[in-house]
Design an enzyme around this catalytic site. Structure first.
Site: not given
Ligand code: RNT
Ligand code: ZN
Length: 427
Positions: A196, A235, A237, A268, A271, A295, A303, A305, A335
């Site tokens: 990433w 990955e 995004k 992810d 993302h 992810h 985003d 997380d 993640d």
């Protein structure tokens, strides 16, 4: 009266409740024993970076930018070296049912206080991690760290216009792939290495083309050598902090890159556009891609997380895999990072939620639902899906925990509180 919000159930209670639950599922054609057995086997790769708020332990070259990702909060007890992080992960894994792997980032290298440039990292800088994993019979996954570094300060790495900087990051990627191959060899199982990069622009770039062309060149250089056991993923995004307008490695970019280069494409859950979910993408991508890396994360408005919970989005992802018999075509990695709550609990909540969603999906009466659909009984299909939500799922989950020898329901919480007092509070 003082209530206990985290009670423990006896084995007899769990077995008794399960007996009834198993029967309820059997009546709609679902084998709960089989679902438990399968749900326990699917590996979940546990990201090491929740333990220290994505800080890393490397000896730094100077002050660095976060690279478009950010853990907020300052809950006490953060792991500040490899030994503490491994100790924390051991505590976490005692509370997790099923197969676990551990996912490392390059900046968790242990270099005995010496500065080692990222392009000079070697397997020996991860020998403690490898020994530890070997002893515990767990697999390791890996990630080059293309952020939190002076050479990433202006927001570009592999797509940088300065050839010197671009090549530095290519060398870092190659060094990391060799480390991944060493991990695979040492542990006798493949190591997934996920690439990433933060590259992107805050505001309207005049040139969206050149960085993408350079990224292709860099990735091709970096991935040129086949390394046994090293399984590469890229990955995508949509945006990051400081790259709101443009991310070089977008969804379309990496999906096509991965497909044409036979590497894994990584999605992810955070993302995408704020309300965009990924479950509908799986059956589309898997028509063409062989395997995807997922992810598992939880965006809130961006985003962010957040710690993963057992919500609709998570269930929908695993229901898709179950309905498509595609569990062996998706690699599951966590993640998320929340620095505002107990980090051990954050891990346990997120990892258990993920395993729960797998179990929930494996308890889906997929064949029956499909039958209702093909015979035009769509109201019945919707009703059955709705009724699934109030099935005695908790009793099956508790049995899964019992079989795995870990605390059922919320009985793991007192253990985390204990660890907070005995270990984290002393750091
Ligand atoms: C960042 C990506 C990436 C990182 C980790 C630390 O937006 O999701 O996967 O979170 O590599
Ligand atoms: Zn991610």
């Amino acid at each position: 009266m003082q209530t206990n919000l985290f009670p423990t159930s006896s084995q007899a209670e769990i077995e008794h409740n399960y007996m009834h639950a198993k029967d309820a599922y059997a009546r709609i054609g679902v084998d709960a024993d089989a679902a438990i057995a399968k749900a326990l086997q699917i590996p979940i790769s546990l990201h090491c970076w929740q333990g220290d708020d994505v800080g890393g332990f490397e000896v730094k070259e100077g002050a660095v930018d976060s690279g478009g990702i950010m853990a907020t909060g300052n809950f006490p007890g953060r792991a500040s070296n490899g030994d503490e992080l491994r100790q924390d992960l051991e505590q976490v894994m005692k509370l997790l049912p099923g197969v676990q792997r551990v996912n490392l980032h390059a900046f968790y290298a242990e270099t005995d206080g010496k500065f080692v440039s990222r392009d000079a990292l070697e397997p020996k800088h991860f020998s403690r991690w490898m020994e530890w994993a070997k002893q515990r019979k767990i697999g390791l996954d890996f990630n080059p760290t293309f952020f939190a570094h002076p050479k990433a300060a202006d927001g570009f790495t592999l797509s940088h216009r300065d050839d010197g900087i671009r090549k530095f990051w290519v060398r870092h990627g190659i060094a990391c792939r060799k480390i991944a191959a060493a991990m695979a060899k040492e542990l006798g199982q493949p190591c997934i290495i996920n690439h990433w990069i933060p590259d992107g622009a805050k505001d309207h770039p005049a040139d969206r083309w050149s960085p993408r062309a350079r990224l292709t060149q860099s990735l091709d250089e970096m991935l040129a050598e086949k390394l046994p056991g090293c399984v590469d993923a890229v990955e995508s995004k949509l945006f990051g902090i400081g790259s709101e307008d443009y991310v070089v490695g977008s969804f379309e970019y990496y999906s096509h890159y991965a497909l044409t280069r036979s590497v894994l494409f990584c999605l992810d859950m955070g993302h995408f556009h704020p309300t965009e979910t990924i479950h509908d993408k799986l059956s589309a991508l898997l028509q063409f891609h062989k395997t995807l890396l997922l992810h598992v994360s939880r965006p809130i408005r961006w985003d962010s997380d957040h710690v993963v919970i057992f919500n609709d989005d998570l269930r929908a992802v695993f229901l898709e895999l179950a309905r498509g018999h595609a569990f062996d075509r998706a690699v599951v990695a966590l993640d998320f990072f929340d620095a505002s709550i107990n980090r051990i609990a954050a891990y346990v909540i997120g990892a258990r939620a993920t395993r729960k969603a797998m179990l929930y999906a494996l308890l889906d009466p997929s064949e029956g639902l499909r039958e209702l659909e093909t015979t035009g009984r769509n109201a019945q299909k919707l009703a059955r899906i709705e009724e699934m939500k109030t099935m005695p799922f908790g009793a099956v989950w508790d049995m899964l925990c019992l079989k795995a020898g870990v605390p059922a329901a919320s009985a793991w919480i007192p253990e985390v509180e204990q660890y907070q007092t005995t270990t984290l509070a002393k750091r």
